[in-house]
Scaffold this motif. Structure first.
Motif, PDB file in Angstrom:
ATOM      1  N   HIS A  20       0.811  -1.022  -0.074  1.00 42.84           N
ATOM      2  CA  HIS A  20       0.002  -0.082  -0.077  1.00 42.84           C
ATOM      3  C   HIS A  20       0.867   1.534   0.057  1.00 42.84           C
ATOM      4  N   GLY A  21       1.075   1.916  -1.250  1.00 45.30           N
ATOM      5  CA  GLY A  21       2.060   2.797  -1.209  1.00 45.30           C
ATOM      6  C   GLY A  21       3.429   2.709  -1.740  1.00 45.30           C
ATOM      7  N   PRO A  22       4.258   3.597  -2.148  1.00 45.61           N
ATOM      8  CA  PRO A  22       5.704   3.179  -2.858  1.00 45.61           C
ATOM      9  C   PRO A  22       6.701   2.746  -2.170  1.00 45.61           C
ATOM     10  N   VAL A  23       7.306   1.975  -2.978  1.00 43.20           N
ATOM     11  CA  VAL A  23       8.746   1.313  -2.334  1.00 43.20           C
ATOM     12  C   VAL A  23       9.680   1.672  -3.351  1.00 43.20           C
ATOM     13  N   PRO A  24      10.808   2.333  -2.949  1.00 39.82           N
ATOM     14  CA  PRO A  24      10.972   2.956  -1.663  1.00 39.82           C
ATOM     15  C   PRO A  24       9.844   3.953  -1.203  1.00 39.82           C
ATOM     16  N   THR A  25       9.858   4.240   0.196  1.00 39.22           N
ATOM     17  CA  THR A  25       8.833   5.027   0.588  1.00 39.22           C
ATOM     18  C   THR A  25       9.094   6.344   0.360  1.00 39.22           C
ATOM     19  N   ALA A  26       7.917   7.227  -0.084  1.00 44.15           N
ATOM     20  CA  ALA A  26       8.200   8.632  -0.322  1.00 44.15           C
ATOM     21  C   ALA A  26       8.705   9.600   0.646  1.00 44.15           C
ATOM     22  N   ASP A  27       8.382   9.227   2.101  1.00 45.95           N
ATOM     23  CA  ASP A  27       8.881   9.974   3.082  1.00 45.95           C
ATOM     24  C   ASP A  27      10.407   9.537   3.663  1.00 45.95           C
ATOM     25  N   HIS A  86      10.870 -12.768   6.887  1.00 47.60           N
ATOM     26  CA  HIS A  86      11.997 -12.559   6.486  1.00 47.60           C
ATOM     27  C   HIS A  86      12.350 -12.242   5.105  1.00 47.60           C
ATOM     28  N   GLY A  87      11.794 -13.522   4.666  1.00 49.51           N
ATOM     29  CA  GLY A  87      12.008 -13.277   2.942  1.00 49.51           C
ATOM     30  C   GLY A  87      11.227 -12.037   2.282  1.00 49.51           C
ATOM     31  N   LEU A  88      10.060 -11.783   3.003  1.00 54.93           N
ATOM     32  CA  LEU A  88       9.222 -10.696   2.440  1.00 54.93           C
ATOM     33  C   LEU A  88      10.206  -9.230   2.446  1.00 54.93           C
ATOM     34  N   ILE A  89      10.740  -9.246   3.757  1.00 56.75           N
ATOM     35  CA  ILE A  89      11.659  -7.960   3.849  1.00 56.75           C
ATOM     36  C   ILE A  89      12.588  -8.028   3.231  1.00 56.75           C
ATOM     37  N   GLU A  90      13.510  -9.073   2.849  1.00 61.34           N
ATOM     38  CA  GLU A  90      14.738  -9.184   1.947  1.00 61.34           C
ATOM     39  C   GLU A  90      14.438  -8.915   0.543  1.00 61.34           C
ATOM     40  N   THR A  91      13.115  -9.474   0.121  1.00 59.37           N
ATOM     41  CA  THR A  91      12.683  -9.219  -1.364  1.00 59.37           C
ATOM     42  C   THR A  91      12.230  -7.716  -1.564  1.00 59.37           C
ATOM     43  N   LEU A  92      11.611  -6.924  -0.541  1.00 64.50           N
ATOM     44  CA  LEU A  92      11.280  -5.648  -0.650  1.00 64.50           C
ATOM     45  C   LEU A  92      12.467  -5.033  -0.660  1.00 64.50           C
ATOM     46  N   GLY A  93      13.701  -5.125  -0.058  1.00 61.62           N
ATOM     47  CA  GLY A  93      15.087  -4.651   0.015  1.00 61.62           C
ATOM     48  C   GLY A  93      14.724  -3.317   0.912  1.00 61.62           C
ATOM     49  N   ALA A  94      13.976  -3.308   2.064  1.00 61.82           N
ATOM     50  CA  ALA A  94      14.108  -2.124   2.530  1.00 61.82           C
ATOM     51  C   ALA A  94      14.086  -2.159   4.195  1.00 61.82           C
ATOM     52  N   GLY A  95      14.665  -3.242   4.623  1.00 59.78           N
ATOM     53  CA  GLY A  95      14.935  -3.256   6.086  1.00 59.78           C
ATOM     54  C   GLY A  95      15.933  -2.183   6.625  1.00 59.78           C
ATOM     55  N   PRO A  96      15.754  -2.031   7.847  1.00 61.53           N
ATOM     56  CA  PRO A  96      14.729  -2.637   8.784  1.00 61.53           C
ATOM     57  C   PRO A  96      13.545  -1.978   8.931  1.00 61.53           C
ATOM     58  N   VAL A  97      12.393  -2.736   9.098  1.00 57.25           N
ATOM     59  CA  VAL A  97      11.233  -2.132   8.916  1.00 57.25           C
ATOM     60  C   VAL A  97      10.477  -1.854  10.508  1.00 57.25           C
ATOM     61  N   GLU A  98       9.193  -1.079  10.349  1.00 56.97           N
ATOM     62  CA  GLU A  98       8.482  -1.085  11.303  1.00 56.97           C
ATOM     63  C   GLU A  98       7.303  -2.335  11.415  1.00 56.97           C
ATOM     64  N   MET A  99       6.833  -2.752  12.369  1.00 62.06           N
ATOM     65  CA  MET A  99       5.868  -3.808  12.517  1.00 62.06           C
ATOM     66  C   MET A  99       4.763  -3.645  13.494  1.00 62.06           C
ATOM     67  N   PHE A 100       3.597  -3.764  13.102  1.00 62.35           N
ATOM     68  CA  PHE A 100       2.382  -4.115  14.247  1.00 62.35           C
ATOM     69  C   PHE A 100       2.113  -5.147  13.803  1.00 62.35           C
ATOM     70  N   ALA A 101       1.962  -6.023  14.794  1.00 59.22           N
ATOM     71  CA  ALA A 101       1.678  -7.641  14.933  1.00 59.22           C
ATOM     72  C   ALA A 101       0.510  -7.840  15.730  1.00 59.22           C
ATOM     73  N   SER A 102      -0.437  -8.589  15.520  1.00 58.69           N
ATOM     74  CA  SER A 102      -1.519  -8.988  16.331  1.00 58.69           C
ATOM     75  C   SER A 102      -1.665 -10.255  16.601  1.00 58.69           C
TER      76      SER A 102
END
Length: 291
Positions: A20-27, A86-102
């Motif tokens: 949802h949004g651009p990668v790399p991030t806009a901000d 971990h594979g998704l984070i590597e694929t997106l090439g944009a770590g480290p990320v922030e995460m909300f997990a429930s």
């Protein structure tokens, strides 16, 4: 917010995820992952909508929703799901990320930080249902087994009634709890007929690896990740309220209180609607270090 859908294909699974949004991030801010289990990506639609200036990543864990397993298994293991993240984070090439997990996703996220400590900058782990941290862990396992047994015997309506009774019980699972009659689905507005299903990730034993996971406290403390354990204000002394406070205690912190209930971020199109706008406001504060 523009949303695109992708698939990460591995030898074991095809993992569907949404950007949802651009990668790399806009901000220049980190990607914001929203992770659930057994909840799939669509459960975060309402919450993601309140972060229009952030790039949000949602996904379906392997074997759930759109994500197809190829490993021949049906169980949901948080360590395996952590490797998928971990594979998704590597694929997106944009770590480290922030995460909300429930819920079960919070368990997966704790396993991710323990195994891959450089993947996550800040983790908000909301109500992880971790039985081993409870003083009455054996009784909690017995209560969980009773849910499975009700489901196996009479289908999802009976199983869900037993699940609601278990998760709404206040305090430890005592003899008083186990002396109760099996809850009637009709009392919760559900049909009493057996629907024939026996493969629910919530009501069967397929996700017992999630609830039986024991967090690696040493690894979590040693990780550079800022870990915030979050509890719903309405959970009180219920099962997930108790597991959350006990997990926070293990990490020498107080649980951070979020609005509403266990699914407080869910929108009005759900029968379990929470307060997603207030929830998003609190999450934003916590991610910014103000909450």
């Amino acid at each position: 917010m523009t949303t695109t859908t992708h698939t990460l294909s591995t030898a074991e699974a095809d993992i569907a995820y949404d950007v949802h949004g651009p990668v790399p991030t806009a901000d220049g801010r980190p990607l914001l992952f929203m992770v659930g289990q057994p909840m799939t990506a669509d459960g975060f639609d309402a919450l993601a909508s309140y972060f229009p200036n952030r790039t949000v990543i949602t996904y379906d864990p392997r074997g759930l929703g759109r994500s197809v397993r190829k490993d021949g298994r049906v169980d949901n293991d948080p360590t395996i799901q952590a490797s998928d993240l971990h594979g998704l984070i590597e694929t997106l090439g944009a770590g480290p990320v922030e995460m909300f997990a429930s819920s079960g996703g919070a368990v997966t996220a704790l396993a991710l930080v323990a195994a891959y400590p450089d993947d996550v900058l800040t983790l908000v782990a909301h109500e992880p249902p971790l039985m081993p941290v409870l003083p009455d862990a054996a009784a909690a396992e017995r209560a969980q087994a009773a849910v499975r047994d009700a489901y196996d015997a009479n289908g999802s309506n009976a199983g869900m009634a037993a699940f609601i009774a278990m998760t709404s019980w206040q305090g430890e699972f005592t003899d008083e709890y186990f002396a109760q009659a099996a809850p009637d689905p009709a009392a919760f507005g559900m049909p009493t007929e057996d629907d024939g299903s026996r493969d629910s990730p919530l009501l069967s034993d397929r996700s017992w690896a999630v609830t039986s996971y024991r967090p690696d406290v040493d690894a979590l403390v040693a990780a550079p990740t800022r870990v915030v354990i979050a509890v719903a204000e309405q959970s009180g002394n219920s099962f997930t309220g108790r597991t959350t406070h006990a997990t926070a205690d293990l990490l020498s912190q107080r649980a951070t209180v979020f609005p509403s209930h266990h699914g407080g971020f869910v929108g009005g199109n759900s029968g379990y609607a929470g307060q997603p706008e207030a929830f998003a406001r609190k999450l934003r504060e916590v991610l910014d270090g103000d909450g």
